[in-house]
Design a protein around this motif. Structure first.
Motif, mmCIF file in Angstrom:
data_model
loop_
_atom_site.group_PDB
_atom_site.id
_atom_site.type_symbol
_atom_site.label_atom_id
_atom_site.label_comp_id
_atom_site.label_asym_id
_atom_site.label_seq_id
_atom_site.Cartn_x
_atom_site.Cartn_y
_atom_site.Cartn_z
ATOM 1 N N GLU A 123 -27.586 9.062 -30.654
ATOM 2 C CA GLU A 123 -28.730 8.252 -29.852
ATOM 3 C C GLU A 123 -27.836 7.224 -29.091
ATOM 4 O OE1 GLU A 123 -31.623 6.893 -32.849
ATOM 5 O OE2 GLU A 123 -32.969 8.696 -32.599
ATOM 6 N N ILE A 150 -26.734 8.915 -26.104
ATOM 7 C CA ILE A 150 -28.176 9.301 -25.182
ATOM 8 C C ILE A 150 -28.479 8.105 -24.297
ATOM 9 C CG2 ILE A 150 -30.430 10.277 -25.089
ATOM 10 C CD1 ILE A 150 -29.505 12.063 -27.417
ATOM 11 N N SER A 151 -28.805 7.069 -24.799
ATOM 12 C CA SER A 151 -28.991 5.820 -24.372
ATOM 13 C C SER A 151 -28.481 5.338 -23.345
ATOM 14 C CB SER A 151 -29.282 4.653 -25.684
ATOM 15 O OG SER A 151 -28.205 4.071 -25.765
ATOM 16 N N ARG A 204 -31.384 12.114 -19.433
ATOM 17 C CA ARG A 204 -31.440 11.397 -20.783
ATOM 18 C C ARG A 204 -32.784 12.078 -21.249
ATOM 19 N NH1 ARG A 204 -33.059 5.084 -21.840
ATOM 20 N NH2 ARG A 204 -33.806 5.356 -24.048
ATOM 21 N N GLU A 219 -32.710 13.897 -25.032
ATOM 22 C CA GLU A 219 -33.490 13.783 -26.059
ATOM 23 C C GLU A 219 -34.137 14.801 -26.621
ATOM 24 O OE1 GLU A 219 -35.762 10.593 -24.179
ATOM 25 O OE2 GLU A 219 -34.515 8.930 -25.261
ATOM 26 N N LEU A 253 -41.217 12.698 -29.754
ATOM 27 C CA LEU A 253 -40.438 12.386 -28.638
ATOM 28 C C LEU A 253 -41.287 11.035 -28.189
ATOM 29 C CD1 LEU A 253 -38.908 15.130 -26.528
ATOM 30 C CD2 LEU A 253 -37.562 13.489 -28.157
ATOM 31 N N TYR A 272 -40.288 9.315 -25.027
ATOM 32 C CA TYR A 272 -39.631 8.787 -24.031
ATOM 33 C C TYR A 272 -40.679 8.373 -22.812
ATOM 34 C CZ TYR A 272 -39.770 13.756 -23.235
ATOM 35 O OH TYR A 272 -40.129 15.134 -23.122
#
Length: 375
Positions: free
Chosen positions: A194, A197-198, A205, A209, A222, A224
């Motif tokens: 994570e 990915i951030s 992204r 995710e 999820l 996002y």
């Protein structure tokens, strides 16, 4: 491995179908490509600038052992420039399944890029009237651009193929010092942490995710929805392929229009799909019930008057039942919308406002639903 600008353009030549195309269409945008390289190669430092990238040739021609000319095609290739001068070459190769010959494939891709660089330098020398001799080919001070190829693996099971040339060979220990190895820069997208990915700032992204959540079995959770979708059409094509749901393609135009007016995100998209599903179900139920009841009653009546009466009665009864079923479907839709927004982190007030807008309810009715379905 921890391996802003003008409107980005994309290269649409040589596209293939299926997952490969879905990945390539998104990665071909300069902002997405630069973001991928900056995170996976430079640990998030903005070394590669989107405005300095230009498309490189994805095809290279070579002579096979039997003397025939053959062609290798990369997925995406970009050339990084500085003041108009080529300084680095980056390539992306997408894999949805492991390959047992990946090191040799990458060697071929990289060879094609280096060979092109050599030919360009030799041509430049010739144009300047300073050709090197036939054996040397280039002058001692002439350096080539480094080529970096990243293999992006989108599987949810660990990569099982070799990641080095030595891993492909039946290689005796005594020969290892004499056989150069060639490691693959493999990135298992679904296994990124994570924290890494951030670091992504582009639509990639969302992709990372998604695959991490898919591997962990919690795609529905999820969250996002705060991330704006910059390349809506490409993301929808991507999700259409990997979810296997054609509705992602059906709402593409609607979302593309919406993103021009406001931010487009996951919660908006789930609402659109949910509304579409409920409307289709209600229409199908109404048609099926009205037709079935009218036909059955009309068949039982022998005379024209009886048939007309039966049809009228059936229609009236069907309308009543359809009305009740539509109300049931509506209740189901409101409940699903409340549950979806709650899962995506929406507040109670935001969910209440969304229910009022979507189903044209009064405040008291909306509050009643929330009291019943907000947990």
């Amino acid at each position: 491995m921890s391996v802003e600008k003008e409107k980005p353009k994309k290269n649409t030549t040589g596209q293939r179908s299926g997952p490969d195309t879905a990945e390539k269409l998104l990665e071909d945008y300069e902002d997405v490509f630069a973001d991928i390289v900056n995170v996976l190669v430079y640990e998030g430092d903005p070394v590669v600038k989107p405005e300095n990238l230009r498309d490189g040739p994805t095809a290279s021609v070579y002579k096979a052992a039997e003397g025939e000319l053959r062609q290798k095609n990369r997925d995406v290739l970009k050339i990084d420039t500085e003041n108009g001068v080529e300084i680095r070459v980056y390539g992306l190769e997408n894999q949805t399944r492991p390959s047992n010959v990946m090191p040799v494939r990458v060697m071929g891709y990289d060879f094609g890029s280096y060979d092109r660089n050599i030919r360009k330098e030799k041509m430049k020398n010739k144009e300047q009237g300073r050709e090197a001799d036939y054996t040397a080919e280039l002058w001692p001070g002439q350096k080539l651009c480094p080529v970096v190829t990243l293999v992006l693996y989108f599987g949810t099971e660990p990569w099982s193929g070799p990641t080095t040339l030595h891993g492909m060979l039946n290689l005796p220990e005594r020969l290892k010092p004499f056989v150069p190895d060639y490691p693959v820069n493999l990135v298992q997208v679904a296994f990124l942490e994570e924290e890494e990915i951030s670091l992504f700032r582009s639509d990639f992204r969302i992709v990372a995710e998604f695959f991490r959540a898919k591997r962990l079995g919690n795609v529905k959770s999820l969250k996002y929805n705060e991330k704006r979708w910059d390349h809506v059409a490409e993301l929808l094509d991507f999700f259409k392929i990997f979810f296997g749901d054609k509705r992602y393609g059906e709402v593409k135009e609607e979302m593309a229009q919406a993103t021009k007016q406001e931010e487009t995100n996951a919660c908006w998209f789930l609402d659109a799909l949910l509304e579409d599903r409920l409307e289709v179900r209600a229409a199908e139920m109404a048609t099926e019930m009205a037709t079935e009841m009218a036909t059955e009653m009309a068949t039982e009546m022998a005379t024209e008057m009886a048939t007309e009466m039966a049809t009228g009665m059936a229609t009236e009864m069907a309308d009543k039942i359809v009305e009740e079923k539509c109300q049931s479907v509506r209740t189901e839709g409101v409940a699903a919308l409340i549950e979806t927004c709650q899962e995506l982190g929406g507040t109670r007030q935001e969910t209440r406002d969304r229910v009022i807008r979507k189903y044209h309810l009064g405040e008291d009715d909306a509050e009643g639903y929330l009291q019943q379905y907000w947990h």
